[in-house]
Scaffold this active site. Structure first.
Site, mmCIF file in Angstrom:
data_model
loop_
_atom_site.group_PDB
_atom_site.id
_atom_site.type_symbol
_atom_site.label_atom_id
_atom_site.label_comp_id
_atom_site.label_asym_id
_atom_site.label_seq_id
_atom_site.Cartn_x
_atom_site.Cartn_y
_atom_site.Cartn_z
ATOM 1 N N LYS A 22 0.804 -1.395 0.436
ATOM 2 C CA LYS A 22 0.068 0.149 0.284
ATOM 3 C C LYS A 22 0.672 1.482 0.116
ATOM 4 C CE LYS A 22 -1.796 0.819 4.065
ATOM 5 N NZ LYS A 22 -1.560 3.077 4.324
ATOM 6 N N ASN A 23 1.768 1.020 0.395
ATOM 7 C CA ASN A 23 2.707 2.796 0.718
ATOM 8 C C ASN A 23 3.681 2.435 0.096
ATOM 9 O OD1 ASN A 23 1.046 3.466 2.997
ATOM 10 N ND2 ASN A 23 2.591 2.288 5.037
ATOM 11 N N CYS A 117 -5.997 7.135 9.316
ATOM 12 C CA CYS A 117 -6.119 6.186 10.354
ATOM 13 C C CYS A 117 -5.748 7.849 11.713
ATOM 14 C CB CYS A 117 -4.910 5.352 10.900
ATOM 15 S SG CYS A 117 -5.298 3.926 9.954
ATOM 16 N N ARG A 122 -1.292 14.080 13.596
ATOM 17 C CA ARG A 122 -0.421 14.258 12.668
ATOM 18 C C ARG A 122 -0.004 14.872 11.613
ATOM 19 N NH1 ARG A 122 -2.813 8.461 9.710
ATOM 20 N NH2 ARG A 122 -0.907 7.922 8.734
ATOM 21 N N ASP A 308 3.854 -0.066 12.647
ATOM 22 C CA ASP A 308 2.063 -0.678 11.987
ATOM 23 C C ASP A 308 2.149 -2.657 12.484
ATOM 24 O OD1 ASP A 308 1.867 1.768 10.256
ATOM 25 O OD2 ASP A 308 3.290 1.267 8.970
ATOM 26 N N ARG A 401 -9.258 -0.198 3.222
ATOM 27 C CA ARG A 401 -8.015 0.091 3.010
ATOM 28 C C ARG A 401 -6.760 0.226 2.924
ATOM 29 N NH1 ARG A 401 -7.738 4.295 7.392
ATOM 30 N NH2 ARG A 401 -5.728 5.061 5.789
#
Ligand code: EPU
Length: 420
Positions: A22-23, A117, A122, A308, A401
């Site tokens: 994903k990242n 999230c 953030r 994570d 997601r």
């Protein structure tokens, strides 16, 4: 609203394939703004955050086609807008990464405060400081940010906090700037050198990605052109989740299509707990040990223990013999799931806002639980898979997601998990 119904206690065995990261995908899609023509991206995970990024790209004028074979073709040849659509961008943190390349291409970008999230503060100060240092005018209004730069100039910029998306965004912004940019105290996550390598093959000049000092010689506005497809690297977080799951309840689970080199810290920790691990090129196999030892962990930037995987690891420690301290140092709100685990039978006591003490082993009981965020959501699925009885995991949009059809892949291992 979809939810997972999970019957716990089934031993899991067999092979599970890891998808593209994903990242990594969320960074290469915005990178398309740096290109004059078409770009092909392979091994794209079919997940909600990727769909949101595609919507955002289409909304500013990119042509994007996604196939079921997980290939994306993007063409950014036409006129590109500078305004990132508020109701899309504010739904995921990755949206901010698009702001840098759009600014570099069009000279302006407006965007709302990025969402994502809920795992603590953030901030985006390092992005704004970096753009300002490159000569941009930064304005913050009630509904978001407006960044203007007739010409971006290379600069020497030090991140006051190591930031993954900050490093990627400023690295991409600098690619089209005039002159040399040096980024110091840059993040080291493997998605960064992978992105840099591809940009370099397409005409960028980036040195040092994957080290704390990155040097970029800007093209002064000349767009890149891709000769090959970009292959999204394997998702090291997903692979780590599966290894942790295997350590909890696996009878030889083979985690395939992963890169063990990106998992060395987790593997070292799991081995020290007694977990049996074997590995080869592109795979790691894992089995639950007879007795699992406890271990303290402290999350850190790559190559440290990744934040994570902190929630899944806490679930694992509920099954370990002894006490473990889990210390979250990257985000300040990422222990928000422990009350739910306690309601399932875990014994986890908060020590301070950043640390919890897990007393193990404790059997877990099935319950109705709601995913608070992407990674903790998957940790709840894991807790439900080892719990006695039935659990219902709600708010699984959060899990979708970041994980493609996770229930189908877990079913293949023998898990009883249904989406209803
Ligand atoms: N920070 C600042 N100022 C900034 C940016 C960050 O102070 O301008 C601080 C943050 O508050 C945090 C620390 O720096 O304490 C690290 O945050 P970072 O910016 O590195 O996180 P991120 O780039 O927003 C990415 C991943 C996260 C992953 C973190 C850490 C993406 C899209 N997201 O976030 O992934 O947890 O790096 O590795 O790449 C996830 O996939 O579930 C996820 C949350």
């Amino acid at each position: 609203m979809a939810e997972f119904v999970i019957k716990g206690g089934k031993k899991l065995r067999g092979e599970i394939k890891v998808m593209g990261a994903k990242n990594s995908a969320l960074k290469i899609l915005p990178a398309s703004m740096l290109f004059s023509g078409p770009l092909k991206v392979e091994k794209v995970p079919l997940i909600e955050d990727v769909f949101l990024m595609i919507d955002l790209l289409k909304n500013i004028g990119a042509e994007v086609k996604l196939t079921e074979e997980r290939i994306i073709k993007i063409n950014v040849a036409g006129q590109i807008g500078s305004d990132l659509k508020k109701d899309i961008a504010e739904r995921f943190r990755g949206s901010i990464v698009l702001a840098g390349p759009v600014l570099a291409r069009t000279g302006r970008v407006t965007f709302p405060y990025p969402g994502g999230c809920v795992i603590g503060k953030r901030p985006i100060d390092v992005f704004l400081d970096g753009w300002a240092k490159m000569g941009a005018r930064v304005r913050k209004g009630a509904s978001g940010f407006d960044i203007l730069a007739k010409r971006l100039l290379g600069t020497d910029f030090t991140f006051k906090n190591v930031s993954v998306t900050g490093t990627e965004t400023l690295m991409m912004t600098a690619v089209l700037a005039r002159g040399k940019t040096i980024l110091r105290n840059a993040a080291l996550e493997p998605e960064i050198p992978s992105l840099a390598e591809f940009l370099n093959k397409s005409g960028a000049k980036i040195k040092g990605a994957g080290t704390p000092i990155i040097e970029i010689i800007g093209t002064d506005g000349k767009l890149l052109s891709a000769s090959n497809a970009f292959k999204v690297i394997p998702d090291r977080i997903e692979a780590g989740d599966f290894l942790i799951l295997g350590a909890m309840i696996g009878e030889k689970i083979k985690v395939a299509d992963c890169n063990p080199e990106h998992l060395t810290t987790l593997i070292a920790i799991l081995k020290s707990l007694g977990v049996k691990i074997k590995m080869g090129r592109g795979w790691v196999s894992v089995s639950k040990p007879k007795i699992l030892s406890s271990s303290d962990i402290k999350t850190k930037e790559y190559p440290g223990f990744v934040t994570d995987l902190q929630a899944p690891f806490t679930v694992l420690m509920t099954q370990a013999h002894g006490e473990s301290i889990i210390f979250e140092t990257v985000f300040d709100g990422r222990l928000n799931y422990v009350d739910d685990l306690n309601r399932m039978g875990a014994k986890i006591s908060p020590l301070d806002p950043h640390r919890v003490l897990v007393h193990g082993p404790t059997p877990l009981r099935g319950r109705k639980i709601e995913s608070p965020d992407l990674r903790a959501g998957l940790a709840f699925v894991m807790a439900a898979l080892i719990a006695k009885g039935e659990s219902i995991v709600k708010n699984i949009y959060q899990i979708d997601r970041g994980y493609e059809k996770i229930e189908e892949r877990l079913q293949k291992l023998g898990a009883s998990i249904q989406r209803i």
